[in-house]
Enzyme design. Sequence first.
Site, PDB file in Angstrom:
ATOM      1  N   ASP A   1       0.835  -1.204   0.000  1.00  0.00           N
ATOM      2  CA  ASP A   1       0.000   0.000   0.000  1.00  0.00           C
ATOM      3  C   ASP A   1       0.876   1.262   0.000  1.00  0.00           C
ATOM      4  O   ASP A   1       2.035   1.222   0.407  1.00  0.00           O
ATOM      5  CB  ASP A   1      -0.892   0.042   1.251  1.00  0.00           C
ATOM      6  CG  ASP A   1      -1.921  -1.077   1.247  1.00  0.00           C
ATOM      7  OD1 ASP A   1      -2.248  -1.578   0.159  1.00  0.00           O
ATOM      8  OD2 ASP A   1      -2.384  -1.438   2.344  1.00  0.00           O
TER       9      ASP A   1
HETATM   10  N1  URA Z   1      -1.227  -5.907   3.989  1.00  0.00           N
HETATM   11  C1  URA Z   1      -1.750  -4.651   3.971  1.00  0.00           C
HETATM   12  O1  URA Z   1      -2.794  -4.393   4.554  1.00  0.00           O
HETATM   13  N2  URA Z   1      -1.075  -3.706   3.265  1.00  0.00           N
HETATM   14  C2  URA Z   1       0.078  -3.940   2.621  1.00  0.00           C
HETATM   15  O2  URA Z   1       0.639  -3.025   2.029  1.00  0.00           O
HETATM   16  C3  URA Z   1       0.596  -5.245   2.665  1.00  0.00           C
HETATM   17  C4  URA Z   1      -0.079  -6.206   3.358  1.00  0.00           C
END
Ligand code: URA
Length: 243
Positions: free
Chosen positions: A101
Amino acid sequence: MERLQKVIAQAGICSRRKAEELIQAGKVKVNGVIVKTLGTKVSGKDEVVVNGQSLSKEEKVYYVINKPKGTICSVHDEKDRKTVLDYLPKEERIYPVGRLDYDTSGVLLVTNDGKFTHRMIHPKFNLPKTYVINLQGMLSGEDIYRLKNGLNTKHEKYAPAKVQIKQKDYTRDRMIVELTIHEGKNHQVKNMMEALGHQVRRLHRKSFGCISDEGLRPGEYRRLKINEIKQLKKMSETEGEKK
Ligand code: URA
């Protein structure tokens, strides 16, 4: 610059005569466009695809970067935000292996090897990924039990995860937890924590398979070593077999 039929024949795909037939039959693309004209000249920079098979002998490259938070994992962004590729060498056609993310930091592999990417992210191969979670709230014994035994929520079924409590801050009602998961579902860690009633304050991926963030500050990258690439491929075989 060389004639297209010569380049195809020299790549060992077929004879020059057969190459001419394939070109005329519309089976050859240069830089994504069908070329039917015999004698079209191409250079090493042009991408030639014959019957769907690329002739490109592009050297395969493999990097690990410690993705800084506030960057996206796409090659381009329509909102012009910073992408992880802004931190890497520009000359190669490279892309991230899976996604983290925008606000997540940590280990991200980057390569131009499509087959490798597929192995690293396909659910059937199941590589372990360890996340450090700065959590608002405390996981209860029952939460940990559910995570370890495979959390079921209204929307998802998650495979069993490994949980390690690293720090507890009773005054601020916060916790640092390490979670190792084998899947890579969308926003998986945040959704798992939310299902347990907790909010992720910060998320960092500490390792992907056998590759960790050790020695890499945010935004720093290095090339993977040959034995690391081999080990990742091997892990994907053995983890996949466990299914
Ligand atoms: N899980 C999440 O919620 N975000 C990420 O970026 C990676 C794993």
